[in-house]
Design a protein around this motif. Structure first.
Motif, mmCIF file in Angstrom:
data_model
loop_
_atom_site.group_PDB
_atom_site.id
_atom_site.type_symbol
_atom_site.label_atom_id
_atom_site.label_comp_id
_atom_site.label_asym_id
_atom_site.label_seq_id
_atom_site.Cartn_x
_atom_site.Cartn_y
_atom_site.Cartn_z
ATOM 1 N N ASP A 73 -14.717 -26.213 142.390
ATOM 2 C CA ASP A 73 -13.927 -24.977 142.389
ATOM 3 C C ASP A 73 -14.666 -23.871 141.649
ATOM 4 O O ASP A 73 -14.700 -22.725 142.108
ATOM 5 C CB ASP A 73 -12.573 -25.226 141.727
ATOM 6 C CG ASP A 73 -11.745 -26.242 142.478
ATOM 7 O OD1 ASP A 73 -11.439 -26.011 143.654
ATOM 8 O OD2 ASP A 73 -11.419 -27.293 141.888
ATOM 9 N N ARG B 225 -16.069 -20.284 143.170
ATOM 10 C CA ARG B 225 -15.631 -19.023 142.564
ATOM 11 C C ARG B 225 -16.783 -18.207 142.015
ATOM 12 O O ARG B 225 -16.568 -17.142 141.450
ATOM 13 C CB ARG B 225 -14.618 -19.315 141.449
ATOM 14 C CG ARG B 225 -13.314 -19.920 141.946
ATOM 15 C CD ARG B 225 -12.470 -20.450 140.806
ATOM 16 N NE ARG B 225 -11.377 -21.281 141.312
ATOM 17 C CZ ARG B 225 -10.740 -22.208 140.612
ATOM 18 N NH1 ARG B 225 -11.094 -22.425 139.336
ATOM 19 N NH2 ARG B 225 -9.780 -22.913 141.143
ATOM 20 N N PHE C 59 -9.424 -20.643 146.957
ATOM 21 C CA PHE C 59 -9.836 -21.434 145.803
ATOM 22 C C PHE C 59 -9.338 -20.847 144.481
ATOM 23 O O PHE C 59 -9.796 -21.251 143.419
ATOM 24 C CB PHE C 59 -11.359 -21.556 145.773
ATOM 25 C CG PHE C 59 -11.915 -22.359 146.920
ATOM 26 C CD1 PHE C 59 -12.071 -23.733 146.812
ATOM 27 C CD2 PHE C 59 -12.258 -21.745 148.109
ATOM 28 C CE1 PHE C 59 -12.571 -24.479 147.867
ATOM 29 C CE2 PHE C 59 -12.766 -22.482 149.168
ATOM 30 C CZ PHE C 59 -12.917 -23.850 149.051
ATOM 31 N N PRO D 272 -9.042 -26.473 150.689
ATOM 32 C CA PRO D 272 -9.658 -26.802 149.406
ATOM 33 C C PRO D 272 -9.050 -28.033 148.733
ATOM 34 O O PRO D 272 -9.554 -28.496 147.724
ATOM 35 C CB PRO D 272 -9.361 -25.554 148.582
ATOM 36 C CG PRO D 272 -7.986 -25.156 149.035
ATOM 37 C CD PRO D 272 -7.963 -25.463 150.520
ATOM 38 N N LEU E 236 -6.801 -28.118 139.917
ATOM 39 C CA LEU E 236 -7.729 -27.479 140.849
ATOM 40 C C LEU E 236 -8.810 -26.717 140.086
ATOM 41 O O LEU E 236 -9.132 -25.574 140.402
ATOM 42 C CB LEU E 236 -6.957 -26.527 141.788
ATOM 43 C CG LEU E 236 -5.870 -27.181 142.645
ATOM 44 C CD1 LEU E 236 -5.062 -26.127 143.384
ATOM 45 C CD2 LEU E 236 -6.480 -28.177 143.637
#
Length: 652
Positions: A467, A471, A300, A501, A462
């Motif tokens: 995302d 993270r 990711f 992803p 992205l």
């Protein structure tokens, strides 16, 4: 018996001394004639990993033999299923290196239980699936019938023969440190994208123990390097591996397993710890151009993907000036046959580069193009192995040419457009910068295609809330969206086709192919008529691929209605209801080659609401979209100055 007289003591001493001297001399002579044997060296870490792999392959073979015995003896269902699950766990232990060094054998052992036809095989030979996932269908949800025992034994014989191939390959391997750390990170990526989502355990309950076995394989692949690692990265890696296994032990039930939490708290950080350990050991990543970058610490990471890996030429980076030229061309109506329509007419930035139509309006306003298709988003279109809904084009350069030529779309050509653009001094300079040549040269059709493709490759986005959450930004998703993510990854089975992803059909972790699915899409919601579009079957001529379409990305889906290749569904609620019922076959349509399981999902109203919230709230990334269009277009000189009043983006 007569005794021999004893030798006098003085003579005995002399004889013993003589023998010792002779023996010493002989040893000295031998030592001089024979080279010294070096001390036995300890096996390298890579050699230790290979030995463990070979041992685990033998254990897998033994597990398959035990399953064979259980089936042959007609043991109780519980014991047969236990033997099957044990074999599956043994496979997961070796998956890391089997997939890395023997991908064809790995696919044969653990590929999807779907009938396939080789691409463009005009004999249309159906390839029946084999391996562990096929075996799973004999044990779950119900045990096979006694009349099917021969089929089960045949599958087991196939598995054993494929294992023999794996063992033969393993005997000749010479793995390197770089390959092993690369394979370890790829296995973590595989766990995230295919393992915990249930892609290869569609019916059996073994998802969590299999995940534990896969991570045990990761641990075994890096364990021999433990002594060479500095204290801090070694401790961080060991601690996370133990914590991940402890979490899996505490949550063994696949139905209740929190996949998102496992990814965020354990699996995603694990790939980062492996990358940290690799760097601490001074093991450089591969320099080759890959879809998933060899130095991607996380699946990711914002820059994890390399769009140029999907391009015809992957050896050099594309100049920024080329994408900027492509941006100008994308919004310039001079590319069309009548100077009115631009690429942006059907791919509008505010709609995530779609047009909001069920089917795009045909060229020159000739109605809602019957037989046409829905305009797909161009965001992240660079990260897939096929273009168009039916995948008939491989590269974005080909798509640019196809759209420009198509009478229903742009009704022009790259060559004609290049000839016109060469008459603009501003465009001449832009082409010179983009292709590192003197600006006086005439533009070519190939350059027009390349510039447009470069621009589309710049549209990778992205940075969605999803995302951010993965993270580590836990506030990025609302509780409703988080519950929807659980449905998406679990009960809804959405991620078994829309892979993490990218959330499209490009298969991780290699991202070397893009999948096509037959959903049985009706002409309209709840209709009993199957849409007539042949899809991929029309492009390949293969009957089994009739009505198959590329699995599109779900990123930015809140902005891209209506949905499906011909805009059947106006809302996400309609889409979710269609999938919940099992697609077209689940609704009673005759779709013999449907790849979507026809069984209903039995989603509750609350689960449907949560899933829709996840799709609408978590997957949108509009970074710079509203500044995508240029403020003005390059001017033309005298004789063509009437073009200088053309609107940015043209008319639709």
């Amino acid at each position: 018996m007569e005794k021999l007289p004893l030798m006098p003591a003085s003579n005995r001493f002399s004889a013993q001394t003589l023998l010792l001297v002779l023996a010493a001399g002989l040893l000295l002579w031998v030592s001089c004639r024979t080279p010294a044997r070096p001390a036995r060296r300890a096996a390298t870490p890579a050699a230790q990993v290979l030995q463990a792999y070979q041992h685990d392959l033998r254990r897998l073979d033994s597990a398959v033999v035990r399953l064979h015995r259980a089936v042959t003896a007609g043991q109780p269902p519980g014991r047969q299923r236990a033997a099957f699950l044990a074999a599956r766990r043994a496979w997961k232990r070796v998956e890391l290196l089997a997939e890395y060094y023997s991908p064809s054998a790995a696919k044969a052992l653990n590929g999807p239980a779907l009938v396939e036809v080789e691409e463009f095989d005009q004999q249309q030979r159906l390839q029946q699936p084999e391996g562990l996932q096929v075996l799973e269908t004999y044990f779950y949800p119900d045990l096979y019938a006694p009349t099917q025992r021969a089929e089960v034994l045949e599958q087991l014989a196939f598995v054993r023969s494929t294992l023999l191939s794996l063992r033969h390959t393993a005997a000749s391997l010479a793995p390197t440190d770089r390959q092993l750390f690369d394979a370890a990170r790829l296995e973590v990526f595989r766990v995230i994208s295919l393992g915990v989502t249930g892609f290869d355990t569609p019916a059996s309950p073994g998802l969590v123990p299999e995940t534990a076995a896969a991570l045990a394989g990761v641990a075994a692949a890096v364990a021999p390097y433990r002594g060479q690692l500095p204290t801090r990265p070694a401790a961080r890696l060991d601690s996370l591996l133990r914590a991940a296994q402890a979490y899996l032990r505490r949550h063994p039930n696949a139905a209740a397993f929190d996949r998102l939490e496992f990814i965020v708290a354990y699996a995603n950080p694990l790939s980062q710890r492996l990358w940290e350990a690799q760097q601490a050991l001074g093991i450089a990543p591969f320099a080759e151009v890959r879809a998933l970058r060899p130095d991607a610490a996380s699946l990711f990471a914002p820059d994890a993907f390399e769009p140029m890996a999907f391009a015809p030429t992957t050896t050099a980076a594309v100049p920024v000036a080329r994408a900027e030229l492509g941006r100008l061309l994308f919004f310039d109506p001079v590319l069309s046959g009548n100077g009115s329509r631009s690429c942006a007419s059907c791919h509008q930035p505010a709609r995530a580069f779609t047009d909001g139509q069920a089917r795009s309006v045909a060229f020159a306003g000739a109605g809602a193009g019957t037989g046409g298709r829905n305009a797909p988003t161009l965001l992240n279109a660079a990260l897939q192995r096929g273009q168009r809904h039916d995948g008939r084009l491989f590269y974005l350069e080909d798509q640019a040419a196809d759209v420009l030529h198509n009478p229903a779309e742009m009704h022009g050509s790259p060559t004609a457009a290049a000839g016109l653009l060469s008459r603009s001094p501003a465009y001449q300079k832009a082409f010179g910068r983009a292709f590192d040549r003197p600006p006086a040269g005439a533009a070519t059709g190939a350059e027009v295609q390349a510039a447009l493709a470069a621009y589309v490759r710049s549209l990778v986005r992205l940075q969605s809330p999803f995302d951010a959450y993965v993270r580590g930004q836990r506030e990025a998703l609302s509780p409703t969206a988080r519950r929807g993510a659980a449905v998406f990854l679990g009960k809804g089975k959405c991620a078994t086709c829309h892979f993490l992803p990218l959330l499209n059909g490009t298969v991780p972790p290699g991202f070397e192919r893009t999948e096509y699915e037959v959903l049985g899409t009706p002409t309209r919601p709840n209709s009993r008529r199957l849409d007539a579009d042949p899809g991929r079957g029309g492009a390949t001529g293969i009957e089994w691929q009739k009505h198959a379409f590329k699995t599109p990305t779900l990123r930015n889906i809140a902005l891209t209605a209506p949905y499906m290749h011909q805009g059947t569904f106006r809302t996400l609620a309609e889409v979710i209801e269609f999938y919940d019922q099992g697609g077209g076959a689940g609704q009673g349509l005759a779709v013999p080659n449907q790849t979507l399981p026809a069984d209903p999902l039995h989603l509750s109203p609350a689960e449907k609401t949560d899933l829709r919230a996840f799709l609408e709230q978590a997957l949108t990334d509009t970074t710079d979209l509203y500044r995508a269009a240029p403020a003005r277009l390059p001017a033309f000189s005298a004789g063509l100055d009437h073009l200088n009043v053309r609107p940015v983006g043209g008319r639709y």
